[in-house]
Design a protein around this motif. Structure first.
Motif, mmCIF file in Angstrom:
data_model
loop_
_atom_site.group_PDB
_atom_site.id
_atom_site.type_symbol
_atom_site.label_atom_id
_atom_site.label_comp_id
_atom_site.label_asym_id
_atom_site.label_seq_id
_atom_site.Cartn_x
_atom_site.Cartn_y
_atom_site.Cartn_z
ATOM 1 N N LEU A 8 36.691 37.279 27.523
ATOM 2 C CA LEU A 8 37.342 36.728 28.632
ATOM 3 C C LEU A 8 38.863 36.934 28.684
ATOM 4 O O LEU A 8 39.518 37.139 29.593
ATOM 5 C CB LEU A 8 36.997 35.128 28.671
ATOM 6 N N ASP A 9 39.282 37.139 27.424
ATOM 7 C CA ASP A 9 40.802 37.457 27.256
ATOM 8 C C ASP A 9 41.301 38.923 27.917
ATOM 9 O O ASP A 9 42.162 38.894 28.210
ATOM 10 C CB ASP A 9 41.265 37.338 25.728
ATOM 11 N N ARG A 10 40.285 39.698 27.899
ATOM 12 C CA ARG A 10 40.533 41.051 28.541
ATOM 13 C C ARG A 10 40.515 40.960 29.905
ATOM 14 O O ARG A 10 40.889 41.864 30.624
ATOM 15 C CB ARG A 10 39.368 42.214 28.021
ATOM 16 N N PHE A 11 40.133 39.857 30.761
ATOM 17 C CA PHE A 11 40.394 39.530 32.098
ATOM 18 C C PHE A 11 41.615 39.065 32.249
ATOM 19 O O PHE A 11 41.951 38.748 33.448
ATOM 20 C CB PHE A 11 39.097 38.870 32.662
ATOM 21 N N GLY A 12 42.565 38.748 31.305
ATOM 22 C CA GLY A 12 43.933 38.094 31.443
ATOM 23 C C GLY A 12 44.776 39.018 31.807
ATOM 24 O O GLY A 12 44.356 40.230 32.395
ATOM 25 N N PHE A 13 46.215 39.010 31.707
ATOM 26 C CA PHE A 13 47.210 39.987 31.965
ATOM 27 C C PHE A 13 47.421 41.119 30.866
ATOM 28 O O PHE A 13 46.876 40.745 29.672
ATOM 29 C CB PHE A 13 48.467 39.347 32.139
ATOM 30 N N SER A 14 47.855 42.298 31.131
ATOM 31 C CA SER A 14 48.497 43.152 30.296
ATOM 32 C C SER A 14 49.639 42.520 29.641
ATOM 33 O O SER A 14 50.144 41.559 30.145
ATOM 34 C CB SER A 14 48.489 44.444 30.896
ATOM 35 N N ALA B 112 31.897 37.654 28.780
ATOM 36 C CA ALA B 112 32.746 36.664 29.070
ATOM 37 C C ALA B 112 31.879 35.529 29.826
ATOM 38 O O ALA B 112 32.461 34.257 29.574
ATOM 39 C CB ALA B 112 33.835 37.110 30.196
ATOM 40 N N VAL B 113 31.173 36.013 30.572
ATOM 41 C CA VAL B 113 30.533 34.645 31.235
ATOM 42 C C VAL B 113 29.637 33.957 30.099
ATOM 43 O O VAL B 113 29.504 32.523 30.432
ATOM 44 C CB VAL B 113 29.745 35.394 32.576
ATOM 45 N N GLU B 114 29.059 34.448 29.487
ATOM 46 C CA GLU B 114 28.419 33.827 28.179
ATOM 47 C C GLU B 114 29.099 32.956 27.189
ATOM 48 O O GLU B 114 28.522 32.477 26.249
ATOM 49 C CB GLU B 114 27.398 34.814 27.768
ATOM 50 N N GLY B 115 30.502 33.299 27.372
ATOM 51 C CA GLY B 115 31.268 32.567 26.388
ATOM 52 C C GLY B 115 32.041 33.031 25.534
ATOM 53 O O GLY B 115 32.865 32.536 24.560
ATOM 54 N N ASP B 116 32.011 34.329 25.458
ATOM 55 C CA ASP B 116 33.089 35.308 24.465
ATOM 56 C C ASP B 116 33.953 34.975 25.058
ATOM 57 O O ASP B 116 34.630 35.731 25.803
ATOM 58 C CB ASP B 116 32.243 36.723 24.284
ATOM 59 N N GLN B 117 35.093 34.504 23.904
ATOM 60 C CA GLN B 117 36.438 34.217 24.384
ATOM 61 C C GLN B 117 37.289 35.676 24.297
ATOM 62 O O GLN B 117 38.135 35.840 25.247
ATOM 63 C CB GLN B 117 37.358 33.164 23.339
ATOM 64 N N GLN B 118 36.995 36.595 23.370
ATOM 65 C CA GLN B 118 37.908 37.782 23.457
ATOM 66 C C GLN B 118 37.361 38.561 24.654
ATOM 67 O O GLN B 118 38.190 39.377 24.889
ATOM 68 C CB GLN B 118 37.256 38.562 22.092
ATOM 69 N N GLU C 61 39.646 31.899 36.002
ATOM 70 C CA GLU C 61 38.980 31.105 35.057
ATOM 71 C C GLU C 61 40.105 31.114 33.768
ATOM 72 O O GLU C 61 40.261 30.156 33.170
ATOM 73 C CB GLU C 61 37.615 31.379 34.682
ATOM 74 N N TRP C 62 40.320 32.308 33.233
ATOM 75 C CA TRP C 62 41.212 32.634 32.063
ATOM 76 C C TRP C 62 42.304 31.875 32.533
ATOM 77 O O TRP C 62 42.970 31.092 31.613
ATOM 78 C CB TRP C 62 41.404 34.215 31.675
ATOM 79 N N GLN C 63 43.170 32.041 33.413
ATOM 80 C CA GLN C 63 44.474 31.593 33.592
ATOM 81 C C GLN C 63 44.397 30.220 33.592
ATOM 82 O O GLN C 63 45.302 29.385 33.061
ATOM 83 C CB GLN C 63 44.825 32.011 34.840
ATOM 84 N N THR C 64 43.240 29.528 34.255
ATOM 85 C CA THR C 64 43.252 28.053 34.603
ATOM 86 C C THR C 64 42.850 27.635 32.991
ATOM 87 O O THR C 64 43.727 26.213 32.676
ATOM 88 C CB THR C 64 42.144 27.771 35.335
ATOM 89 N N PHE D 41 31.953 47.864 32.123
ATOM 90 C CA PHE D 41 32.646 46.789 32.845
ATOM 91 C C PHE D 41 31.667 45.578 32.933
ATOM 92 O O PHE D 41 31.983 44.452 32.557
ATOM 93 C CB PHE D 41 33.057 47.184 34.059
ATOM 94 N N TYR D 42 30.286 45.946 33.479
ATOM 95 C CA TYR D 42 29.366 44.621 33.531
ATOM 96 C C TYR D 42 29.062 44.081 32.259
ATOM 97 O O TYR D 42 28.615 42.770 32.158
ATOM 98 C CB TYR D 42 28.250 45.308 34.545
ATOM 99 N N THR D 43 29.005 44.956 31.118
ATOM 100 C CA THR D 43 28.583 44.259 29.925
ATOM 101 C C THR D 43 29.592 43.485 29.639
ATOM 102 O O THR D 43 29.495 42.411 28.797
ATOM 103 C CB THR D 43 28.478 45.334 28.900
#
Length: 354
Positions: free
Chosen positions: A103-109, A95-101, A175-178, A88-90
């Motif tokens: 960050l997308d995993r913090f979006g919706f199922s 995501a914090v470092e800018g990896d869009q893929q 952040e992802w939703q915004t 999880f923390y990895t």
């Protein structure tokens, strides 16, 4: 917009949830009622992945930290718990470092985001039409932390590590939703729905402390601000609103129908909040059967009376009128469909009158 230039002037929008199960039908109600500030429809009747608790947990479920949204519990007793936390923390750091893929995993199922996806497809196909702002929403850390437990039914909010993972998940989801909604070229209002804040100051929740609550809320708000969004909080109960006034929150949405007195006693702090550019969002349309007894005109009279009383207590009337929004007092997801439609009719009518 995010720097205090947003002057909504009683712009009307919804809280989020609706009792329909068809996203297109839900969106039709929303566009018809609040065309200037449409929101995506939360559809809790579709099941656990679309529920208030389960909808924002995708990253925690995918990494195995939480096993199941049907009965969400942190898997602290799993033999590989440390490895799950590491995964999880990895993902979080990526995501914090800018990896869009990441960050997308913090979006919706796929199921949990049905209302959101319908909204985005609608915007892509028809454009933003009369809208001047788009609204999104997510659940807040106190309420989720109280309801999501470990296997011994202990609230995760009271465990520092579990609370940290939950707050980080919500911050990156916000952040992802915004970011997703910002692509349509309008300002984005992102509301954090956290009725659990009512517990601050109550004898039943003496372990809820002011500074940690503000710090955790600000972590989520900062995720919204990073994407240029406007950050707000909705609480459908009375509370010490100075907790929100003293945070980085820019919009405070309260139940002005049932809990107006909780705001009346804080006229001076409210005025300071407005002076710094804050927005007061009035949940003036009731989401109970009493809505059948109200009209848009009767709600306007109630609203004007409340404004008059706040002004008497020292709130700047010009700021208050410029920096106010209108909403239902709560989401309508648990209501009968006919009552929810009445709530949106009243809201649309009130927005037109004001």
């Amino acid at each position: 917009m995010q720097k205090g230039n947003f002057k909504p002037g009683f712009l009307a929008t919804g809280v989020g949830s609706v009792p329909l199960t068809n996203g297109e039908e839900a969106l039709e109600l929303i566009w018809k009622s609040v065309p200037h500030a449409p929101h995506w429809p939360q559809l809790p009747r579709l099941g656990a992945e679309s529920s208030f608790v389960g909808q924002y947990l995708n990253a925690l479920v995918e990494t195995g930290v939480i096993a199941d949204v049907e009965d969400p519990k942190f898997q602290v007793d799993a033999p590989d718990w440390v490895e799950r936390m590491t995964v999880f923390y990895t993902l979080y750091l990526e995501a914090v470092e800018g990896d869009q893929q990441a960050l997308d995993r913090f979006g919706f199922s796929s199921q949990g985001g049905e209302g959101f996806e319908v909204f985005c497809r609608n915007l892509e196909h028809y454009g933003t039409r009369e809208a001047v702002i788009l609204k999104g929403q997510l659940s807040g850390p106190v309420t989720l932390g109280m309801q999501i437990t470990d296997k011994n039914r202990r609230s995760s909010y009271y465990d520092d590590t579990l609370r940290d993972m939950l707050v980080k998940t919500l911050a990156l989801h916000a952040e992802w939703q915004t970011k997703q909604l910002s692509q349509f070229g309008l300002p984005v209002l992102m509301m954090i729905d956290d009725p659990g804040f009512y517990g601050f100051g109550a004898s039943t929740h003496i372990t809820l402390k002011r500074e940690p609550l503000i710090e955790e809320l600000n972590v989520i708000v900062e995720g919204i601000l990073r994407q240029g969004g406007i950050a707000g909080v909705h609480v459908c109960a009375g509370m010490d609103w100075t907790l929100l006034f003293d945070s980085k929150v820019q919009v405070v949405n309260f139940d002005a129908y049932e809990y107006m007195q909780s705001m009346m006693v804080l006229a001076e702090p409210l005025n300071r909040f407005l002076t710094r550019g804050g927005i007061l969002s009035w949940g003036i349309v009731p989401t109970s059967p009493i809505a059948w007894e109200e009209t848009s005109q009767s709600l306007k009279i109630r609203l004007e009376g409340n404004i008059e009383e706040l002004v008497k207590r020292g709130v700047d009337e010009s700021l208050l009128r410029q920096q106010s929004m209108l909403t239902p007092s709560c989401g309508t997801g648990t209501l009968p469909q006919e009552l929810a439609e009445q709530v949106y009719r009243l809201l649309a009518g009130l927005g037109g009158l004001v």
